[in-house]
Motif scaffolding. Structure first.
Motif, PDB file in Angstrom:
ATOM      1  N   GLY A 164     -15.406 -37.841  -8.682  1.00 28.52           N
ATOM      2  CA  GLY A 164     -16.818 -37.794  -9.040  1.00 28.52           C
ATOM      3  C   GLY A 164     -17.179 -36.779 -10.105  1.00 28.52           C
ATOM      4  N   THR A 165     -16.187 -36.105 -10.668  1.00 27.10           N
ATOM      5  CA  THR A 165     -16.465 -35.143 -11.734  1.00 27.10           C
ATOM      6  C   THR A 165     -16.767 -35.886 -13.038  1.00 27.10           C
ATOM      7  OG1 THR A 165     -14.997 -33.483 -10.765  1.00 27.10           O
ATOM      8  CG2 THR A 165     -15.547 -33.240 -13.106  1.00 27.10           C
ATOM      9  N   PRO A 166     -17.885 -35.600 -13.694  1.00 27.59           N
ATOM     10  CA  PRO A 166     -18.150 -36.227 -14.991  1.00 27.59           C
ATOM     11  C   PRO A 166     -17.121 -35.779 -16.021  1.00 27.59           C
ATOM     12  CG  PRO A 166     -20.141 -35.244 -14.050  1.00 27.59           C
ATOM     13  CD  PRO A 166     -18.992 -34.734 -13.252  1.00 27.59           C
ATOM     14  N   ILE A 167     -16.592 -36.730 -16.788  1.00 25.97           N
ATOM     15  CA  ILE A 167     -15.547 -36.378 -17.754  1.00 25.97           C
ATOM     16  C   ILE A 167     -15.905 -36.772 -19.189  1.00 25.97           C
ATOM     17  CG2 ILE A 167     -13.680 -36.381 -16.079  1.00 25.97           C
ATOM     18  CD1 ILE A 167     -12.972 -39.208 -16.958  1.00 25.97           C
ATOM     19  N   GLY A 168     -17.034 -37.420 -19.397  1.00 25.77           N
ATOM     20  CA  GLY A 168     -17.414 -37.737 -20.765  1.00 25.77           C
ATOM     21  C   GLY A 168     -18.445 -38.834 -20.847  1.00 25.77           C
ATOM     22  N   LEU A 169     -18.928 -39.046 -22.062  1.00 23.88           N
ATOM     23  CA  LEU A 169     -19.843 -40.152 -22.314  1.00 23.88           C
ATOM     24  C   LEU A 169     -19.109 -41.479 -22.191  1.00 23.88           C
ATOM     25  CD1 LEU A 169     -21.718 -38.770 -25.448  1.00 23.88           C
ATOM     26  CD2 LEU A 169     -22.714 -39.156 -23.180  1.00 23.88           C
ATOM     27  N   GLY A 170     -19.804 -42.461 -21.657  1.00 26.44           N
ATOM     28  CA  GLY A 170     -19.243 -43.787 -21.578  1.00 26.44           C
ATOM     29  C   GLY A 170     -19.267 -44.496 -22.921  1.00 26.44           C
ATOM     30  N   GLU A 171     -18.505 -45.567 -22.991  1.00 22.92           N
ATOM     31  CA  GLU A 171     -18.453 -46.373 -24.212  1.00 22.92           C
ATOM     32  C   GLU A 171     -19.840 -46.926 -24.520  1.00 22.92           C
ATOM     33  OE1 GLU A 171     -15.696 -50.005 -26.050  1.00 22.92           O
ATOM     34  OE2 GLU A 171     -15.743 -49.609 -23.879  1.00 22.92           O
TER      35      GLU A 171
END
Length: 427
Positions: A164-171
Motif C-alpha cells: 500500500g505504499t505509494p510509489i509514483g504517478l500512474g500512467e
C-alpha cells in the motif's frame, strides 16, 4: 461536498454509470451546535436537487445584502480599478487582486479524469471534446476558476506497492493534466486541482480489480505519508511548477468527514477515520511542497465554517501541530448549516455556520476565505451579492456537471456587472 452514497465498489461507481455522487444538501445529524435567531438574509436551496424558489432579499443587523456591512469599513484592495469591496475579500493573482468567481467542475468520472485503472483509460486526454464543451459553457458564464478533483479516493492515477505504499504517478496522469491545462488556458480559465477527497480514508472496497478507498494508512504511517508526498504529489507539482493556469492546489476536499478526533467530530459512517495529528502532518507537508515547488497558491476545502478554526495557525500552535501555511481558506455551505452556530465554544469559538449570515471580518482570519461549494441553481446574482458583501474572496457553486444545476445566466450577469473585480489576467 459530502456525498454519502459515494461508497464505491459497486458497478454504479464505474466510469460513465452516473453513480458517482449524491445530492450535497444533506441533513447534518450533529446536534451539538447552537441555533441562532434572526438569521437574516439566507440563501435557502433545495435538498432534493430541484430548483429553488427562495428569495435572497432582506437584511439583518450585522449583515448587508450589498455594499458594506454595518460596523465594517469598505476598503478597496483591488488594483484593477474595480468597485470598493470589503477588506480582505480579494486574492492576489498575477499582480492584481480579485474576487475568484468560478464553479466546481468537479469531474466527468469521479476519480478517473486523471490516470487509468483496471476499468480502462478514460481520462481527460480521451474526452477533449466533451471537456472542451463544458469549459466553453464556463467561459460563456463569465467563470474564471474551475475546481477539479484529481486522485479522489485513490482508485486511479497512483501506483502502489503491495503493502500500500505509494510509489509514483500512474500512467496517463501527466497526459491528462496537460490536456486539462490546455483546455482551460485556451478559454482563460484558471484551475484549482483537488488532490484528494475524504473518501481516500473510507474503508477499502474491491470491484473489477480496482480498489476504492482504503488508504488511511497513507496518512497514519509516517513512511507511507512521506512516500505519498515525495513520490506522487511532488512530481505532479514539479511538472506544472510555473503553469499560470493552475491558480492553487487544494490538499483535500472536506477532510473533516474522515477525521476521528476533531473538536465536535462527526466522521462519516463509511470512514476509517484518521487522527487529526496525522492529517495535519500530511496537510502541512503538502502545503510546504506546493510552496517549495510551484508558484501557485495552496488551500484546503473545509466542509463548513463549523470547523474553520481548526485550520488556523492559532489552532495548530495550541495543539502542537506544524501550521498549514494556507494562502487562502475555503469553506463550503449547504442548507443544513442555516441557523446553526457555535457560541463561545472553547475550541471552535463563536461562528455562524452559514457564510450568508457570518461576516468574514468577524472570523479574525489571517488570510482571505473563498466559499468553495454552495448551491446556485437560481438567483445566482443575488447569492453572490451576499457573499461579496459579507467579505468572502470568491465563490464556486456546486456544480457544472454534478447534482445541482447552475444558474449560468445569473452568474454571467453578475460577472459582467463586476468585470474589473473578477477579470483575472489573461492566460
Amino acid at each position: 461536498m459530502r456525498a454519502t452514497a459515494l461508497v464505491c465498489g459497486l458497478l454504479a461507481c464505474q466510469p460513465g454509470s452516473g453513480g458517482e455522487s449524491t445530492a450535497g444538501g444533506i441533513s447534518e445529524a450533529s446536534a451539538t451546535s447552537t441555533s441562532t435567531s434572526g438569521a437574516g438574509t439566507t440563501m435557502t436551496a433545495p435538498t432534493t436537487g430541484a430548483e429553488s424558489t427562495s428569495s435572497a432579499t432582506g437584511t439583518s443587523s450585522g449583515e448587508a445584502s450589498a455594499g458594506t456591512s454595518s460596523g465594517e469599513t469598505s476598503t478597496s484592495t483591488s488594483t484593477t480599478g474595480g468597485p470598493e469591496v470589503p477588506a480582505g475579500s480579494t486574492i492576489p493573482v498575477g499582480g492584481g487582486d480579485y474576487f475568484l468567481l468560478g464553479a466546481n467542475y468537479p469531474w466527468l468520472d469521479y476519480g478517473g479524469d486523471f490516470g487509468g485503472n483496471n476499468w480502462g483509460v478514460y481520462g481527460v486526454h480521451t474526452k477533449q471534446a466533451e471537456v472542451g464543451a463544458h469549459f466553453d459553457a464556463m467561459q460563456g458564464y463569465g467563470l474564471r476558476v474551475a475546481r477539479w478533483f484529481v486522485f479522489t479516493d485513490g482508485r486511479a492515477g497512483i501506483s502502489f506497492a503491495g503493502d500500500g505504499t505509494p510509489i509514483g504517478l500512474g500512467e496517463h496522469v501527466l497526459e491528462d493534466m496537460n490536456e486539462a491545462v490546455a483546455i482551460a488556458r485556451a478559454r482563460g480559465i484558471y484551475l484549482v486541482p483537488v488532490l484528494l477527497d475524504f473518501h481516500w480514508m473510507f474503508w477499502a472496497q474491491q470491484n473489477g480489480g480496482v480498489q476504492t478507498g482504503g488508504r488511511s494508512d497513507c496518512l497514519r504511517d509516517p513512511s507511507k505519508r512521506a512516500a505519498l508526498i515525495d513520490a506522487v504529489i511532488v512530481p505532479l507539482l514539479q511538472a506544472f511548477a510555473d503553469e499560470p493556469a493552475i491558480l492553487a492546489w487544494e490538499i483535500m476536499n472536506e477532510p473533516e468527514w474522515s477525521i476521528a478526533d476533531l473538536p465536535a467530530a462527526s466522521p462519516d459512517g463509511g470512514a476509517d477515520a484518521v487522527p487529526l495529528a496525522d492529517f495535519y502532518a500530511f496537510a502541512a507537508g503538502v502545503a510546504d511542497a506546493v510552496h517549495a515547488n510551484t508558484s501557485a497558491h495552496v488551500t484546503l476545502g473545509s466542509a463548513s465554517l463549523k470547523w474553520y478554526r481548526v485550520w488556523t495557525p492559532g489552532f495548530a500552535a495550541a495543539h502542537g501541530f506544524s501550521p498549514l501555511e494556507l494562502d487562502f481558506y475555503q469553506t463550503h455551505y449547504y442548507p443544513w448549516m442555516d441557523n446553526q452556530a457555535w457560541n463561545g465554544d472553547p475550541e471552535l469559538g463563536t461562528v455562524q455556520f452559514s457564510p450568508t449570515a457570518q461576516m468574514y471580518a468577524d472570523l479574525g482570519l489571517d488570510r482571505p476565505m473563498v466559499v468553495g461549494e454552495f448551491i446556485a441553481s437560481d438567483q445566482a446574482s443575488a447569492r453572490l451579492d451576499v457573499l461579496l458583501a459579507n467579505g468572502y474572496a470568491g465563490a464556486w457553486p456546486w456544480s457544472l456537471t454534478s447534482d445541482y444545476s447552475l444558474d449560468g445566466p445569473g452568474m454571467q450577469a453578475w460577472a459582467e456587472a463586476h468585470a474589473a473585480l473578477v477579470g483575472l489576467p489573461p492566460l
